[in-house]
Design a protein around this motif. Structure first.
Motif, PDB file in Angstrom:
ATOM      1  N   HIS A   1       1.719   7.120   5.926  1.00 16.60           N
ATOM      2  CA  HIS A   1       2.259   5.777   6.191  1.00 16.60           C
ATOM      3  C   HIS A   1       2.124   4.903   4.950  1.00 16.60           C
ATOM      4  CE1 HIS A   1      -1.987   5.943   7.246  1.00 16.60           C
ATOM      5  NE2 HIS A   1      -2.069   4.659   6.920  1.00 16.60           N
TER       6      HIS A   1
ATOM      7  N   PHE B   1       0.884  -1.181   0.000  1.00 19.00           N
ATOM      8  CA  PHE B   1       0.000   0.000   0.000  1.00 19.00           C
ATOM      9  C   PHE B   1       0.918   1.226   0.000  1.00 19.00           C
ATOM     10  CE2 PHE B   1      -4.129   1.732   2.238  1.00 19.00           C
ATOM     11  CZ  PHE B   1      -4.245   2.695   1.243  1.00 19.00           C
TER      12      PHE B   1
ATOM     13  N   HIS C   1       0.191   7.107   2.144  1.00 20.90           N
ATOM     14  CA  HIS C   1      -1.104   7.791   2.174  1.00 20.90           C
ATOM     15  C   HIS C   1      -1.392   8.252   3.590  1.00 20.90           C
ATOM     16  CE1 HIS C   1      -1.996   3.728   3.581  1.00 20.90           C
ATOM     17  NE2 HIS C   1      -2.993   4.279   4.242  1.00 20.90           N
TER      18      HIS C   1
ATOM     19  N   ASP D   1      -4.657   8.474   6.425  1.00 18.48           N
ATOM     20  CA  ASP D   1      -6.040   8.065   6.678  1.00 18.48           C
ATOM     21  C   ASP D   1      -6.827   9.306   7.054  1.00 18.48           C
ATOM     22  OD1 ASP D   1      -5.074   5.540   6.386  1.00 18.48           O
ATOM     23  OD2 ASP D   1      -5.066   5.061   8.514  1.00 18.48           O
TER      24      ASP D   1
ATOM     25  N   HIS E   1      -5.321   8.517   1.981  1.00 17.61           N
ATOM     26  CA  HIS E   1      -6.214   7.400   1.777  1.00 17.61           C
ATOM     27  C   HIS E   1      -7.460   7.643   2.554  1.00 17.61           C
ATOM     28  CE1 HIS E   1      -7.972   3.570   2.474  1.00 17.61           C
ATOM     29  NE2 HIS E   1      -7.576   3.528   3.708  1.00 17.61           N
TER      30      HIS E   1
HETATM   31 FE   LIG Z   1      -3.829   3.717   6.166  1.00 19.70          FE
END
Ligand SMILES: [Fe+2]
Ligand SMILES: O=C(O)CCC(=O)C(=O)O
Length: 764
Positions: free
Chosen positions: A191, A133, A136, A138, A311
């Motif tokens: 992260h 991933f 991004h 959150d 994200h």
């Molecule tokens: Fe995340």
């Protein structure tokens, strides 16, 4: 040694607040986690390869958020997500492990003991070899959300490290083969999960929520520290030309929704508590605020830019990643946008600039993750630049005795509401004193508020304050364009109270003529004049001095319109001139109707005479006036005369013989009369010559180009780049004939329309 009081204040807070991280990790035994996945069964810990593969088989590819959308893109996020409805956890047992872990994370993340962290299950993810991933953030989908918690289930895998970045610092968490691993981090951290190289990485993700009051009661032990902080505040505000505010930037970033005294992130709660206690001692007011920090750095690209994402749990933006090397801070500005005071009252829509001498922080913005950033290639003065924006939380303080002025400067709406309240409780003297204190900044600050409610309240305060000078000061920054029919009663009352001369001065101050906007920037003035009949009607009905106010407004609107017509006629481009004058038809029509409403015959006659004053452009305007006024109003507004005049003029234009097929003469509109222009005029005027080869130096060619283009003549100009000087080749084009055909067609249509309309106005 820190030199200023505000720097010492920041240093005191840094030293006190235990250096807490933006992320924290823990491990715990697996005993309490009873996890069942529908379709797979009870998950054995450590997770076997076989069960991990079964999990993948019932999963779907995970999505990520960007802006308002939820996207699926394997180049950004490549992970399996087990559908939430299939996951069953024995909560009672699980809480026995989760509870103590959350307590430990709470302290490591810097939350005060009195606060509580809670989690909400978000998803179960499986990373097979190669999956990852990208970086991004959150986003906070719940007001109480402060971060995320990742619970890694034990399994054998390599790669798949969880990297958490906060500015320049990166912390890596790798998970465990035998135990559960917990990682908590704030939502303002970027992260990523690096690609898994072998085995399967399985995690449960949770939203991390802060509940209950995170502000502490400052303890006895803090008394000395609070005393020192209060000393700094007194010193900061102590000098005669002291700054208005002290702004302490908190360590975390907040969204407007999430900013709250009871949900500060980590150590921010402790800093706010201490500052609040110090404010009390130094007799200051304190608010929690949202500031926008905008920094411009000189920078250069270190490698091709990669993309990173905010994200969402469901919101995302692009960030700049680490792809630029920043060099030097070119400039930084800080604006205060919203605040919440200790009673919980929110002020939004502030736009208060904060000076460098008012700000301090324990963490520079540079070591936080920017909310947004933009890299610009070579920018003239500065080479390459990198702009970064941060939404930081801040504690803002000011001396209590300055409270009214500080709050009023930040929010003119609040100031007017406060004055209204004072007057209504009968404290007219108090209201006048307050209003007097506004004078130094009122023009600047009130000028940017344009809401209808603000205008209405300010107009009534100005009337109720019963003091002509204060009233004029309060309203001085307004514009005519802010007024509408709902203000009629108050406007009329203002003229009743303070007299016509007072109103005349004010209207002159509000006038767009003063701002000298007559062209493209003046659409709002034209649109306002279109609403003038409604306002005049309302003023007439308001009685008293309403009609006087209406006549003053009308006279100002008329002088703006006449100046706009004058300026439009000077427009050199024929097509833009026609457009501008046509657009002015609407305000002229509105002025005529208003003049009828308030009985201003002289204004009406002046406008009618202007419409009948001939000339190309005025004709366009006159036609537009007729077209925007219903023929039933022509008689009363005097437009019958304009109609007759237009008809006569159009007929005259059509009577001129049509251009012969072989007549290539083009008149050069009046303007420059230099030698070049007279050669040009001779060529243009010649009915047979269609081309001119003209050896001409560069400056001469430029002048001729300009003349042709400015008048939009149907002539092309090309430069043949041989010999010295080069040769300018001018060629007349067929557009000459086509345009005249179109123009005749337009005139004929107008004539037909005028004749059609007159049947309506002259029945029988
Ligand atoms: Fe995340
Ligand atoms: O897999 C992880 O450790 C983190 C997942 C993550 O960042 C997310 O779900 O937003």
């Amino acid at each position: 040694m820190n030199s200023t009081a505000r720097e010492r204040l920041a240093a005191l807070l840094v030293n006190d607040v235990k250096k807490s991280g933006f992320s924290a990790g823990r491990t715990a035994p697996t005993g309490d986690l009873h996890l069942e996945v529908q379709g797979v069964g009870t998950i054995q810990l450590p997770v076997s390869q076989a069960q991990a593969r079964q999990l993948c088989a019932i999963s779907r590819p995970a999505r990520y958020g960007q802006g308002e959308r939820t996207l699926f893109d394997k180049r950004v996020r490549d992970t399996w997500e087990v559908p939430k409805t299939r996951v069953k956890i024995d909560k009672r047992r699980w809480n026995q492990t989760l509870g103590p872990v959350l307590d430990q994370l709470k302290s490591e993340l810097g939350f005060p003991v009195s606060s509580q962290l809670r989690v909400e299950f978000h998803s179960m993810l499986v990373y097979a070899p190669g999956q990852f991933f990208l970086p991004h953030q959150d986003s906070e989908k719940d007001d109480a959300m402060v971060g995320s918690l990742v619970v890694g289930l034990p399994s054998a895998f390599t790669g798949g490290a969880l990297e958490i970045r906060q500015g320049a610092e990166t912390v890596t968490y790798r998970g465990s083969k035998k135990s559960l691993s917990f990682v908590g981090f704030f939502s303002d951290c970027q992260h990523q999960v690096k690609p898994v190289t072998s085995g399967y990485r399985v995690v449960l993700t949770y939203d991390l929520l802060a509940v209950s009051e995170t502000l502490q009661m400052p303890g006895e032990v803090d008394s000395e520290l609070i005393g020192k902080l209060a000393g700094c505040l007194e010193e900061h505000f102590g000098t005669p030309d002291a700054p208005e505010h002290l702004v302490f930037l908190l360590d975390h970033q907040y969204t407007p929704r999430a900013l709250s005294w009871s949900r500060l992130k980590g150590a921010d709660g402790r800093s706010a508590t201490l500052l609040e206690a110090a404010a009390e001692r130094a007799d200051c007011e304190v608010v929690l605020a949202l500031v926008d920090v905008h920094e411009t750095w000189s920078a250069y690209e270190s490698e091709p830019p990669s993309r990173s994402y905010r994200h969402s749990r469901y919101n995302a933006i692009e960030g700049d990643g680490e792809d630029y090397d920043v060099e030097e801070l070119i400039e930084s500005d800080i604006t205060l946008h919203a605040w919440i005071d200790r009673s919980g009252t929110r002020e939004s829509d502030l736009a208060l600039f904060v000076g460098d001498n008012e700000v301090c922080a324990s963490t520079p913005s540079q070591s936080l993750e920017p909310y947004s950033s933009e890299y610009e290639g070579y920018m003239g003065n500065w080479g390459n630049t990198l702009d970064r924006w941060y939404h930081r939380g801040a504690v803002v303080l000011w001396p209590r005795h300055r409270a009214f002025v500080v709050r009023a400067e930040a929010s003119p709406t609040w100031a007017i509401d406060t004055l209204t309240a004072q007057i209504h409780t009968g404290n007219l003297e108090g209201a006048r004193n307050m209003a007097t204190a506004l004078a130094p900044f009122w023009d600047r600050e009130a000028g940017r508020v344009t809401t209808g409610a603000f205008i209405s309240s300010a107009l009534s305060v100005a009337q109720l304050i019963e003091e002509p000078e204060l009233a004029a000061m309060l309203l001085g920054s307004f514009h005519l364009e802010m007024l509408n029919h709902t203000h009629a009663k108050t406007l009329s009352a203002l003229v009743d109270s303070y007299g016509e001369a007072w109103m005349t001065t004010l209207v002159a101050q509000w006038s767009p003529v003063r701002r000298q906007h007559y062209s493209s920037t003046s659409e709002s003035t034209a649109a306002w004049i279109a609403t003038l009949p409604q306002l005049c009607e309302a003023l007439n009905q308001a009685g008293g001095a309403g009609a006087t106010a209406a006549r003053l407004l009308l006279a100002t609107a008329k002088s703006w319109t006449c100046k706009a017509i004058e300026s439009g006629l000077k427009e050199p481009s024929p097509s833009r001139r026609r457009q501008r004058l046509t657009d002015l038809g609407l305000p002229v029509a509105a002025l005529l109707r208003s003049a009828v409403i308030v009985g201003a015959d002289s204004i009406r006659n002046e406008l009618i005479a202007l419409m009948c004053s001939g000339g190309d452009g005025v004709l366009d305007c006159a036609i537009a006036v007729l077209q925007t006024t219903p023929p039933t109003h022509w008689q009363i507004t005097g437009l019958q005369l304009v109609k007759a005049y237009v008809r006569f003029t159009v007929e005259g234009l059509l009577a001129v013989a049509q251009r012969g097929d072989d007549d290539w003469s083009i008149p050069l509109p009046p303007g420059c009369r230099c030698d070049l222009c007279s050669t040009l005029a001779t060529f243009l005027g010649d009915p047979t010559q269609t081309q001119l080869e003209w050896p001409l130096r560069q400056d001469g060619r430029a002048h001729v180009h300009h003349r042709i283009d400015a008048s939009e003549l149907p002539v092309t100009h090309q430069t043949r780049r041989t010999g010295r000087p080069y040769t300018l080749v001018l060629t007349k084009t067929d557009a000459l004939f086509e345009r005249e055909r179109q123009e005749r067609y337009r005139l004929e249509t107008q004539l037909a329309w005028l004749d059609g309309s007159s049947e309506i106005t002259n029945p029988g």
